[in-house]
Every structure is written in C-alpha cells, then in structure tokens.
Scaffold this motif. Structure first.
Motif, PDB file in Angstrom:
ATOM      1  N   VAL A 225       0.835  -1.211   0.000  1.00 24.56           N
ATOM      2  CA  VAL A 225       0.000   0.000   0.000  1.00 24.56           C
ATOM      3  C   VAL A 225       0.862   1.249   0.000  1.00 24.56           C
ATOM      4  O   VAL A 225       0.579   2.229  -0.708  1.00 24.56           O
ATOM      5  CB  VAL A 225      -0.949  -0.028   1.217  1.00 24.56           C
ATOM      6  CG1 VAL A 225      -1.677   1.296   1.352  1.00 24.56           C
ATOM      7  CG2 VAL A 225      -1.947  -1.166   1.077  1.00 24.56           C
ATOM      8  N   ALA A 226       1.959   1.248   0.798  1.00 27.46           N
ATOM      9  CA  ALA A 226       2.842   2.411   0.832  1.00 27.46           C
ATOM     10  C   ALA A 226       3.498   2.643  -0.527  1.00 27.46           C
ATOM     11  O   ALA A 226       3.619   3.788  -0.987  1.00 27.46           O
ATOM     12  CB  ALA A 226       3.909   2.219   1.909  1.00 27.46           C
ATOM     13  N   ALA A 227       3.929   1.588  -1.181  1.00 23.98           N
ATOM     14  CA  ALA A 227       4.561   1.737  -2.490  1.00 23.98           C
ATOM     15  C   ALA A 227       3.594   2.305  -3.516  1.00 23.98           C
ATOM     16  O   ALA A 227       3.930   3.206  -4.286  1.00 23.98           O
ATOM     17  CB  ALA A 227       5.100   0.387  -2.962  1.00 23.98           C
ATOM     18  N   VAL A 228       2.388   1.821  -3.516  1.00 22.02           N
ATOM     19  CA  VAL A 228       1.387   2.335  -4.462  1.00 22.02           C
ATOM     20  C   VAL A 228       1.067   3.793  -4.183  1.00 22.02           C
ATOM     21  O   VAL A 228       0.932   4.617  -5.096  1.00 22.02           O
ATOM     22  CB  VAL A 228       0.110   1.463  -4.397  1.00 22.02           C
ATOM     23  CG1 VAL A 228      -1.005   2.079  -5.226  1.00 22.02           C
ATOM     24  CG2 VAL A 228       0.410   0.055  -4.886  1.00 22.02           C
ATOM     25  N   SER A 229       0.960   4.152  -2.884  1.00 27.17           N
ATOM     26  CA  SER A 229       0.680   5.549  -2.535  1.00 27.17           C
ATOM     27  C   SER A 229       1.821   6.471  -2.974  1.00 27.17           C
ATOM     28  O   SER A 229       1.592   7.566  -3.485  1.00 27.17           O
ATOM     29  CB  SER A 229       0.462   5.662  -1.025  1.00 27.17           C
ATOM     30  OG  SER A 229      -0.613   4.833  -0.610  1.00 27.17           O
ATOM     31  N   GLY A 230       3.077   6.008  -2.768  1.00 23.49           N
ATOM     32  CA  GLY A 230       4.208   6.832  -3.186  1.00 23.49           C
ATOM     33  C   GLY A 230       4.249   7.064  -4.683  1.00 23.49           C
ATOM     34  O   GLY A 230       4.487   8.183  -5.150  1.00 23.49           O
ATOM     35  N   LEU A 233       1.501   9.644  -5.607  1.00 27.60           N
ATOM     36  CA  LEU A 233       1.852  11.030  -5.291  1.00 27.60           C
ATOM     37  C   LEU A 233       2.913  11.574  -6.249  1.00 27.60           C
ATOM     38  O   LEU A 233       2.856  12.735  -6.674  1.00 27.60           O
ATOM     39  CB  LEU A 233       2.352  11.119  -3.848  1.00 27.60           C
ATOM     40  CG  LEU A 233       1.290  10.865  -2.757  1.00 27.60           C
ATOM     41  CD1 LEU A 233       1.945  10.850  -1.382  1.00 27.60           C
ATOM     42  CD2 LEU A 233       0.207  11.939  -2.822  1.00 27.60           C
ATOM     43  N   PHE A 234       3.896  10.744  -6.615  1.00 28.79           N
ATOM     44  CA  PHE A 234       4.933  11.170  -7.547  1.00 28.79           C
ATOM     45  C   PHE A 234       4.320  11.552  -8.899  1.00 28.79           C
ATOM     46  O   PHE A 234       4.667  12.578  -9.486  1.00 28.79           O
ATOM     47  CB  PHE A 234       5.957  10.053  -7.713  1.00 28.79           C
ATOM     48  CG  PHE A 234       6.964  10.314  -8.807  1.00 28.79           C
ATOM     49  CD1 PHE A 234       8.001  11.218  -8.635  1.00 28.79           C
ATOM     50  CD2 PHE A 234       6.852   9.648 -10.024  1.00 28.79           C
ATOM     51  CE1 PHE A 234       8.911  11.448  -9.660  1.00 28.79           C
ATOM     52  CE2 PHE A 234       7.756   9.880 -11.040  1.00 28.79           C
ATOM     53  CZ  PHE A 234       8.788  10.779 -10.863  1.00 28.79           C
ATOM     54  N   LEU A 235       3.400  10.739  -9.378  1.00 34.42           N
ATOM     55  CA  LEU A 235       2.765  11.037 -10.663  1.00 34.42           C
ATOM     56  C   LEU A 235       1.922  12.300 -10.585  1.00 34.42           C
ATOM     57  O   LEU A 235       1.882  13.094 -11.542  1.00 34.42           O
ATOM     58  CB  LEU A 235       1.908   9.848 -11.097  1.00 34.42           C
ATOM     59  CG  LEU A 235       2.665   8.558 -11.448  1.00 34.42           C
ATOM     60  CD1 LEU A 235       1.687   7.436 -11.759  1.00 34.42           C
ATOM     61  CD2 LEU A 235       3.605   8.790 -12.628  1.00 34.42           C
ATOM     62  N   ILE A 236       1.255  12.535  -9.442  1.00 35.86           N
ATOM     63  CA  ILE A 236       0.434  13.744  -9.296  1.00 35.86           C
ATOM     64  C   ILE A 236       1.311  14.991  -9.329  1.00 35.86           C
ATOM     65  O   ILE A 236       1.032  15.964 -10.039  1.00 35.86           O
ATOM     66  CB  ILE A 236      -0.374  13.669  -7.994  1.00 35.86           C
ATOM     67  CG1 ILE A 236      -1.447  12.574  -8.110  1.00 35.86           C
ATOM     68  CG2 ILE A 236      -1.029  15.015  -7.688  1.00 35.86           C
ATOM     69  CD1 ILE A 236      -2.210  12.343  -6.821  1.00 35.86           C
ATOM     70  N   PHE A 237       2.436  14.995  -8.549  1.00 34.40           N
ATOM     71  CA  PHE A 237       3.313  16.169  -8.524  1.00 34.40           C
ATOM     72  C   PHE A 237       3.982  16.397  -9.878  1.00 34.40           C
ATOM     73  O   PHE A 237       4.157  17.542 -10.324  1.00 34.40           O
ATOM     74  CB  PHE A 237       4.383  16.001  -7.431  1.00 34.40           C
ATOM     75  CG  PHE A 237       3.845  16.174  -6.037  1.00 34.40           C
ATOM     76  CD1 PHE A 237       3.148  17.326  -5.676  1.00 34.40           C
ATOM     77  CD2 PHE A 237       4.002  15.181  -5.088  1.00 34.40           C
ATOM     78  CE1 PHE A 237       2.647  17.485  -4.398  1.00 34.40           C
ATOM     79  CE2 PHE A 237       3.501  15.330  -3.814  1.00 34.40           C
ATOM     80  CZ  PHE A 237       2.811  16.489  -3.469  1.00 34.40           C
ATOM     81  N   ARG A 238       4.345  15.336 -10.538  1.00 36.28           N
ATOM     82  CA  ARG A 238       4.970  15.486 -11.857  1.00 36.28           C
ATOM     83  C   ARG A 238       4.001  16.075 -12.871  1.00 36.28           C
ATOM     84  O   ARG A 238       4.362  16.918 -13.685  1.00 36.28           O
ATOM     85  CB  ARG A 238       5.490  14.134 -12.327  1.00 36.28           C
ATOM     86  CG  ARG A 238       6.269  14.208 -13.629  1.00 36.28           C
ATOM     87  CD  ARG A 238       6.896  12.882 -13.974  1.00 36.28           C
ATOM     88  NE  ARG A 238       7.674  12.969 -15.198  1.00 36.28           N
ATOM     89  CZ  ARG A 238       8.341  11.964 -15.738  1.00 36.28           C
ATOM     90  NH1 ARG A 238       8.325  10.787 -15.118  1.00 36.28           N
ATOM     91  NH2 ARG A 238       9.033  12.118 -16.843  1.00 36.28           N
TER      92      ARG A 238
END
Length: 294
Positions: A225-230, A233-238
């Motif tokens: 779950v943590a890996a998917v969340s990270g 978030l990376f894709l959203i900020f990018r």
C-alpha cells in the motif's frame, strides 16, 4: 392387453401366501455408481411373470411377461433396467443410482416351479467433503459436509475438549463439524481423522506456521500500500509541474508575436512592395495634356 396384465398381477398377490418363504438382501451403493438388486430364480423352471416394485403406491413398477416377451414400466426412470435377460436372471439394474432410489424393493416371481418373494433393501451412501481450517484464536475446525451417513471425526493428538455439531439437510445428508482449541497446547501440528463408509481422509494443519504467516501478510500488505501511494503522489506532482511549465510557456508566446508584428523586418517590406519599371512611367504620357494645363 391391460386387463390381462391386471389379472396376472392380482393372481400374483393371491399366491403370496403359497410362496416358499421370502429371502432378504441388503445393499449399500455409493451415489453415482451402479446398483444391482438380485432376485434368485431357477432358470430350469418356466418363468411366467417377474415383477420389481418399491414399497409405495406411486413408486416404480417393473414387470416382464414371458409369454409376450414384453417388459412394462410404470413410474420408472430410464435408469432402471434389467441387468441380464429376465428369463435367465431377473436382476434389477439402477445406474447411476441417486438418493431418490433408496428404499425397500420386492421381487415377485411366478414360475412353473412355484411362486416366491425376494426383498432387497437399498441404501445410498454419499461421501462427504472434508475441510480443516483454523480461526484467530487457534481453534481448529474439521468439517465433513453433506455426507450420508454422518462422518465420524477424531483428532490427533486426542483431546477431551473437542466439541461437535451437526446440520441435517432435507435430502438426508448430514454436515458434521468438530472444534478443538490449541491455545495452551505445546503441539504445533493438529491432525483431523474423518471416517466414512465411502471414504477415509486425514488432514493436518501446522498451527505454528499459520500463526506466523499472518504478520508477514500484514507487513507485506502495508508495504504494498505504501509503495502504491508513493508512486501515485509522484505522478500527481509530476503532472502538476508539467502543467505549470505549459501555462508559463503559453503566456509568453503572444508577447513575442506582438513585437514581431509591430517591427517588421526590411526584407519582408521589400518582398511586399511591387517592382517599379521605367517603362511604366511613360505609359500614359500625353503632350497635349501638358499644354492644356499650362
């Protein structure tokens, strides 16, 4: 024809008291297999009539008349037939057998050697489906589902603290469950023994292994779950950074276009102006117009 059959069957019942004495047979067959109900008969004697029936008014009646070489069925399934030639051996065959075929059958024979009855009791057995599971409190559950008759359940190592319950189904099958707790036990493995006329099964469960597996599953699930969340978030900020650069680039383009239009280059001006030729200066020249104006 129907009247003749009725007379023969009535005659058979009248002669029941003169039979040599009934014989009995019991048969247990697993559901889906072949059931053969025998009817002892001396083939040297002339067979007149052989009849099979169940002990109920609406059940199957299966009869053979030797003088017409004819078999009659009444309320019988296509699964019911003669095992062999009825004149030689009037054994009844049911295949595949199911729970609805269970019951008592009567074979009635009229022959030149005498008249007799033969009784058969058919029992249909159903093997259970066996499972062994555990719950969070280290209680092992051994279940034998939909068996007929009910299966017997025992444990290894043996314990006096096991409990059982039964569920009786409308078709005659029984589900039996046995519970046993291993909270304070030093044994890491529990074994369930299921005994049934159709099958014997042994299932084992490693309680120590299953108890340790749950934390690992929880840790692995949290990491996933943590890996998917990270990644999300990376894709959203990018994507947001890309949109900001696109907006900034789009706002600068109109200013550059206005400056380009307000100060056109000399090369473009010369390209637009038409060429001036010397012949065109004197094309409409008229000396008379000069004198008149003068």
């Amino acid at each position: 024809m129907a009247h003749t059959w009725a007379v023969l069957i009535a005659l058979l019942f009248l002669l029941i008291n003169q039979t040599e004495g009934p014989a009995y047979n019991t048969l247990s067959v697993e559901a889906g297999q072949e059931a053969v109900l025998s009817c002892p008969y001396t083939s040297e004697a002339s067979l007149l009539l052989a009849t099979w029936k169940m002990k109920c008014s609406t059940c199957c009646l299966f009869a053979y008349r030797s003088d017409h070489k004819e078999t009659k069925k009444l309320n019988c399934s296509e699964r019911v037939m003669w095992k062999y030639s009825p004149e030689g051996d009037p054994a009844l065959r049911i295949y595949p057998v199911n729970l609805g075929d269970e019951g008592n059958y009567i074979c009635e024979i009229v022959s030149s050697a005498g008249n007799f009855l033969f009784f058969s009791s058919l029992t249909v057995i159903v093997p259970p489906t066996v499972t062994l599971t555990r719950d969070k409190s280290r209680v092992a559950v051994c279940q034998a589902s939909a068996g007929k008759p009910a299966a017997e359940i025992s444990w290894i190592p043996a314990s006096n603290h096991s409990t059982q319950e039964e569920v009786h189904h409308s078709n005659g099958t029984v589900t039996r469950r046995s519970y046993i707790g291993w909270v304070n036990s030093s044994h890491a493995t529990v074994t369930c023994l299921v005994t049934h006329p159709a099958t014997n099964q042994t299932l084992s469960l490693d309680l120590s292994h299953t108890s340790l597996r749950l934390p690992y599953l929880l840790i692995g699930g949290s990491a996933s779950v943590a890996a998917v969340s990270g990644v999300t978030l990376f894709l959203i900020f990018r994507y947001r950074a890309f949109r900001l650069r696109e907006v900034a680039h789009g706002s600068a383009v109109p200013f550059a276009t206005r400056n380009f239009r307000s100060t056109p280059s000399h090369e473009n001006t010369e390209a637009v102006k038409p060429p001036v030729l010397s012949e065109s200066i004197y094309q409409n020249y008229d000396p008379r117009m000069i004198r008149m104006n003068y």
